[in-house]
Design a protein around this motif. Structure first.
Motif, PDB file in Angstrom:
ATOM      1  N   THR A  88     -13.493  17.887  27.722  1.00 27.02           N
ATOM      2  CA  THR A  88     -13.774  17.091  28.925  1.00 27.02           C
ATOM      3  C   THR A  88     -12.539  16.311  29.346  1.00 27.02           C
ATOM      4  OG1 THR A  88     -16.118  16.878  28.370  1.00 27.02           O
ATOM      5  CG2 THR A  88     -15.198  15.223  29.850  1.00 27.02           C
ATOM      6  N   PHE A  89     -11.872  15.691  28.381  1.00 22.17           N
ATOM      7  CA  PHE A  89     -10.690  14.901  28.729  1.00 22.17           C
ATOM      8  C   PHE A  89      -9.483  15.771  29.046  1.00 22.17           C
ATOM      9  CE2 PHE A  89     -13.067  11.217  27.633  1.00 22.17           C
ATOM     10  CZ  PHE A  89     -12.473  10.208  28.372  1.00 22.17           C
ATOM     11  N   ALA A  90      -9.455  16.977  28.527  1.00 24.05           N
ATOM     12  CA  ALA A  90      -8.410  17.911  28.941  1.00 24.05           C
ATOM     13  C   ALA A  90      -8.542  18.191  30.432  1.00 24.05           C
ATOM     14  CB  ALA A  90      -8.513  19.205  28.140  1.00 24.05           C
ATOM     15  N   SER A  91      -9.770  18.422  30.875  1.00 23.17           N
ATOM     16  CA  SER A  91     -10.021  18.649  32.301  1.00 23.17           C
ATOM     17  C   SER A  91      -9.765  17.385  33.113  1.00 23.17           C
ATOM     18  CB  SER A  91     -11.472  19.116  32.498  1.00 23.17           C
ATOM     19  OG  SER A  91     -11.777  19.279  33.860  1.00 23.17           O
ATOM     20  N   PHE A  92     -10.164  16.239  32.565  1.00 21.53           N
ATOM     21  CA  PHE A  92      -9.997  14.950  33.249  1.00 21.53           C
ATOM     22  C   PHE A  92      -8.515  14.657  33.492  1.00 21.53           C
ATOM     23  CE2 PHE A  92      -9.970  10.196  33.064  1.00 21.53           C
ATOM     24  CZ  PHE A  92     -10.804   9.958  34.132  1.00 21.53           C
ATOM     25  N   ILE A  93      -7.685  14.992  32.523  1.00 23.38           N
ATOM     26  CA  ILE A  93      -6.239  14.767  32.655  1.00 23.38           C
ATOM     27  C   ILE A  93      -5.618  15.793  33.594  1.00 23.38           C
ATOM     28  CG2 ILE A  93      -4.040  14.788  31.409  1.00 23.38           C
ATOM     29  CD1 ILE A  93      -5.644  13.831  28.930  1.00 23.38           C
ATOM     30  N   LYS A  94      -5.959  17.060  33.387  1.00 30.43           N
ATOM     31  CA  LYS A  94      -5.342  18.145  34.158  1.00 30.43           C
ATOM     32  C   LYS A  94      -5.667  18.059  35.647  1.00 30.43           C
ATOM     33  CE  LYS A  94      -4.630  23.150  33.903  1.00 30.43           C
ATOM     34  NZ  LYS A  94      -5.021  24.392  33.164  1.00 30.43           N
ATOM     35  N   GLY A 112      -5.995  15.457  37.401  1.00 33.04           N
ATOM     36  CA  GLY A 112      -5.400  14.280  38.035  1.00 33.04           C
ATOM     37  C   GLY A 112      -6.318  13.078  38.058  1.00 33.04           C
ATOM     38  N   ASP A 113      -7.550  13.231  37.527  1.00 29.36           N
ATOM     39  CA  ASP A 113      -8.505  12.117  37.531  1.00 29.36           C
ATOM     40  C   ASP A 113      -8.009  10.937  36.699  1.00 29.36           C
ATOM     41  OD1 ASP A 113     -10.270  13.404  39.183  1.00 29.36           O
ATOM     42  OD2 ASP A 113     -11.547  14.168  37.578  1.00 29.36           O
ATOM     43  N   LEU A 114      -7.324  11.216  35.597  1.00 33.81           N
ATOM     44  CA  LEU A 114      -6.805  10.129  34.773  1.00 33.81           C
ATOM     45  C   LEU A 114      -5.772   9.314  35.544  1.00 33.81           C
ATOM     46  CD1 LEU A 114      -6.559   8.598  32.105  1.00 33.81           C
ATOM     47  CD2 LEU A 114      -4.857  10.278  31.372  1.00 33.81           C
ATOM     48  N   ASP A 115      -4.845   9.977  36.207  1.00 30.04           N
ATOM     49  CA  ASP A 115      -3.826   9.257  36.981  1.00 30.04           C
ATOM     50  C   ASP A 115      -4.450   8.462  38.118  1.00 30.04           C
ATOM     51  OD1 ASP A 115      -1.633  10.008  35.482  1.00 30.04           O
ATOM     52  OD2 ASP A 115      -1.310  11.848  36.606  1.00 30.04           O
ATOM     53  N   ARG A 116      -5.477   9.023  38.762  1.00 29.70           N
ATOM     54  CA  ARG A 116      -6.152   8.282  39.833  1.00 29.70           C
ATOM     55  C   ARG A 116      -6.845   7.042  39.271  1.00 29.70           C
ATOM     56  NH1 ARG A 116      -6.540  13.517  41.999  1.00 29.70           N
ATOM     57  NH2 ARG A 116      -8.312  14.100  40.687  1.00 29.70           N
ATOM     58  N   HIS A 117      -7.447   7.188  38.101  1.00 30.49           N
ATOM     59  CA  HIS A 117      -8.093   6.034  37.464  1.00 30.49           C
ATOM     60  C   HIS A 117      -7.063   4.958  37.124  1.00 30.49           C
ATOM     61  CE1 HIS A 117     -10.616   3.645  34.837  1.00 30.49           C
ATOM     62  NE2 HIS A 117      -9.752   3.814  33.854  1.00 30.49           N
ATOM     63  N   ILE A 118      -5.923   5.381  36.603  1.00 33.55           N
ATOM     64  CA  ILE A 118      -4.874   4.422  36.244  1.00 33.55           C
ATOM     65  C   ILE A 118      -4.395   3.661  37.469  1.00 33.55           C
ATOM     66  CG2 ILE A 118      -2.501   4.208  35.402  1.00 33.55           C
ATOM     67  CD1 ILE A 118      -3.120   6.579  33.517  1.00 33.55           C
ATOM     68  N   ARG A 119      -4.158   4.370  38.569  1.00 35.82           N
ATOM     69  CA  ARG A 119      -3.696   3.695  39.797  1.00 35.82           C
ATOM     70  C   ARG A 119      -4.730   2.685  40.285  1.00 35.82           C
ATOM     71  NH1 ARG A 119      -1.712   8.976  41.000  1.00 35.82           N
ATOM     72  NH2 ARG A 119      -3.558   9.453  42.258  1.00 35.82           N
ATOM     73  N   LYS A 120      -5.999   3.032  40.167  1.00 40.52           N
ATOM     74  CA  LYS A 120      -7.064   2.131  40.623  1.00 40.52           C
ATOM     75  C   LYS A 120      -7.108   0.856  39.784  1.00 40.52           C
ATOM     76  CE  LYS A 120     -12.112   1.765  40.646  1.00 40.52           C
ATOM     77  NZ  LYS A 120     -13.389   2.459  40.350  1.00 40.52           N
ATOM     78  N   VAL A 121      -7.167   1.027  38.456  1.00 38.13           N
ATOM     79  CA  VAL A 121      -7.323  -0.156  37.606  1.00 38.13           C
ATOM     80  C   VAL A 121      -6.043  -0.979  37.532  1.00 38.13           C
ATOM     81  CG1 VAL A 121      -9.174   0.898  36.258  1.00 38.13           C
ATOM     82  CG2 VAL A 121      -6.811   1.123  35.476  1.00 38.13           C
ATOM     83  N   MET A 122      -4.892  -0.343  37.746  1.00 40.42           N
ATOM     84  CA  MET A 122      -3.628  -1.091  37.742  1.00 40.42           C
ATOM     85  C   MET A 122      -3.658  -2.213  38.778  1.00 40.42           C
ATOM     86  SD  MET A 122      -0.720  -0.451  35.936  1.00 40.42           S
ATOM     87  CE  MET A 122       0.634  -0.388  37.113  1.00 40.42           C
ATOM     88  N   LYS A 123      -4.157  -1.904  39.972  1.00 39.63           N
ATOM     89  CA  LYS A 123      -4.238  -2.914  41.027  1.00 39.63           C
ATOM     90  C   LYS A 123      -5.180  -4.042  40.621  1.00 39.63           C
ATOM     91  CE  LYS A 123      -3.427   0.488  44.713  1.00 39.63           C
ATOM     92  NZ  LYS A 123      -4.029   1.168  45.887  1.00 39.63           N
TER      93      LYS A 123
END
Length: 497
Positions: A373-379, A381-392
């Protein structure tokens, strides 16, 4: 006399069949010696009438007791408690409480004073300080759940439901290698990747292979408490060096290398735990050169690489390592949510091969479906989108937290606004002690926690680390309020330690 009249009870709403409920109660009578060996049990018809159950229930109960060896059937005589049962030596229930039964142990075992006590269950109306964790409410749980369901529904997923590789799921290892190469400047393949249950597992595995009794490992004067505990549990010798605004002082490490053999150095180079400072470029290069010259390992714990608010993240030591000295450890737990126990250990193939063998004895394999699941989540781009969201969001929370600290408690705490991470390093005024603060805070339903873990070297720096990322604005205001009234109460009773 069969003790059925007042003792036997049936729960007809329970899923357990009546015959098993009855057999379990009879077993208890036998264990408590209310039914001694060779005692004759009532006939099935008689007992059925007395207990107002079907005769088949009694027959099934006796058959169950016979199969388990508690009773014996003697032809033309009846059913008896087995004549050869030894008396069970035990305390009478009226002599001990149920609490004592669960608390005490009937055998000797080894306790380890090095391992710290873990906190118990949290109380609903209390607020708890943490040292920097993500806000689980921001977790993209719906996206993760959809991906998990989609992967689980595929027919070719069935092969992953059996035993798998002790290295972790192959797909996740491949995806992580690509992801870390592009985001951290690494130069690795899946052969350099071991999937773990989190950063702590990576630290533990590394310590098992690197350290034996009295081997020397270098850590900061202030350091991540769980790492210290892990190394001490291996009976290693911890040599502490200073930490300043540029991170761990590598000149002191060099002096130690000239005096004795160093097996490893543990660093949190991006945001030093607990002080949050970043290891300077000059010291990074110096440390790598020392590792190569003196042949020691660097355990680089990059626990919160993704959270940097003032500039782009600084590449880890592992990205500059060409000699195989760095063991790079990280996790998804901090970034997404602690419940998702997925981390990674990056090292030479030789070292990863050995850690995979060791991991197989304590944790045969990870959760393949979650890892896929997390392989798909990372591949995706969902992980990067999550990071950008929570960073703000975390940047806003950092700014608000620091402002509230300055406005409401500026005369009590000294601190610098952290450039990254999810926590602030606070120095308490010498007028106060954390032991008194922690005690008084509980009166206002605020739990400071084990503040002592931030000063395992006993340097009396009077600092602790407080996380801000997991509190929203309302919670943060309430937290500062409780901390402020705690300090006010301490002004009248605090004695400097």
């Amino acid at each position: 006399m069969f003790p059925y009249k007042t003792s036997i009870e049936f729960d007809r709403k329970c899923n357990q069949p009546l015959y098993l409920q009855l057999s379990n109660q009879i077993i208890q009578f036998i264990k408590n010696q209310q039914l001694p060996p060779s005692t004759k049990l009532p006939g099935s018809r008689t007992l059925a009438e007395q207990l107002q159950v079907h005769r088949k229930t009694i027959v099934a109960c006796y058959e169950e007791l016979l199969l388990q060896g508690w009773v014996e059937s003697i032809p033309k005589k009846g059913t008896f408690v087995h004549h050869n049962l030894p008396a069970l030596a035990q305390q009478k229930l009226d002599e001990i409480t149920a609490y004592d039964v669960k608390k005490t142990t009937g055998f000797p075992f080894y306790k380890n004073a090095i391992l710290p006590e873990k906190p118990g269950d949290k109380q609903e109306d209390f607020m708890y300080l943490n040292d920097g964790i993500s806000d689980g409410r921001l977790t993209p749980i719906d996206d993760i759940a959809r991906t998990y369901r989609r992967i689980s529904a595929k027919r070719n997923t069935l092969k992953h439901l059996s035993y798998g590789s002790t290295y972790g799921n192959t797909t996740l290892r491949e995806v992580l290698a690509t992801y870390l190469n592009s985001t951290r400047g690494l130069h690795i393949t899946k052969e350099n990747v071991l999937i773990t249950r989190g950063s702590q597992m990576g630290i533990w595995l590394s310590s098992q292979l690197l350290l034996q009794k009295e081997d020397v490992i270098v850590v900061g004067a202030t350091n991540y408490g769980s790492a210290d505990t892990t190394f001490l549990h291996r009976q290693a010798s911890l040599q502490r060096v200073s930490v300043d605004k540029d991170g761990i002082v590598t000149d002191e490490i060099e002096k130690l290398c000239k005096q004795q053999q160093i097996k490893a150095v543990y660093v949190t180079s991006h945001h030093h735990h607990p002080t949050t400072v970043t290891l300077s470029a000059k010291r990074r290069i110096h440390l790598l050169n020392l590792a190569r010259q003196y042949n020691f390992a660097i355990i680089e714990d990059d626990y919160d690489y993704d959270f940097n608010y003032n500039h782009a993240p600084i590449l880890p030591l592992a990205s500059h390592d060409t000699n195989g000295n760095v063991i790079y450890i990280g996790s998804v737990c901090k970034t997404v949510a602690p419940v998702f126990r997925i981390g990674y250990l990056i090292a030479s193939k030789e070292f990863v091969d050995e850690t995979s063998k060791l991991r197989g004895f304590i944790d045969r394999q990870g959760d393949a479906l979650l890892e896929m699941t997390f392989a798909s989540f990372i591949k995706s781009g969902d992980l990067d989108r999550h990071i950008r969201k929570v960073m703000k969001i975390y940047k806003q929370r950092r700014d608000l937290f620091c402002k509230l600290l300055k406005d409401e408690l500026g005369d009590v705490f000294e601190f610098k606004i952290p450039k990254g991470g999810m926590a602030v390093w606070l120095k308490l005024s010498s007028k106060y002690s954390w032991s008194v603060i922690a005690e008084i805070a509980r009166k206002y339903k605020l739990e400071i926690g084990a503040w002592e873990r931030y000063d395992l070297a006993n340097s009396q720096h009077n600092c602790i680390r407080i996380g801000f990322a997991s509190y929203n604005e309302t919670e943060m205001n309430e937290l500062i309020h409780r901390l402020k009234i705690t300090v006010e109460a301490c002004k009248h009773i605090t004695v400097k330690e």
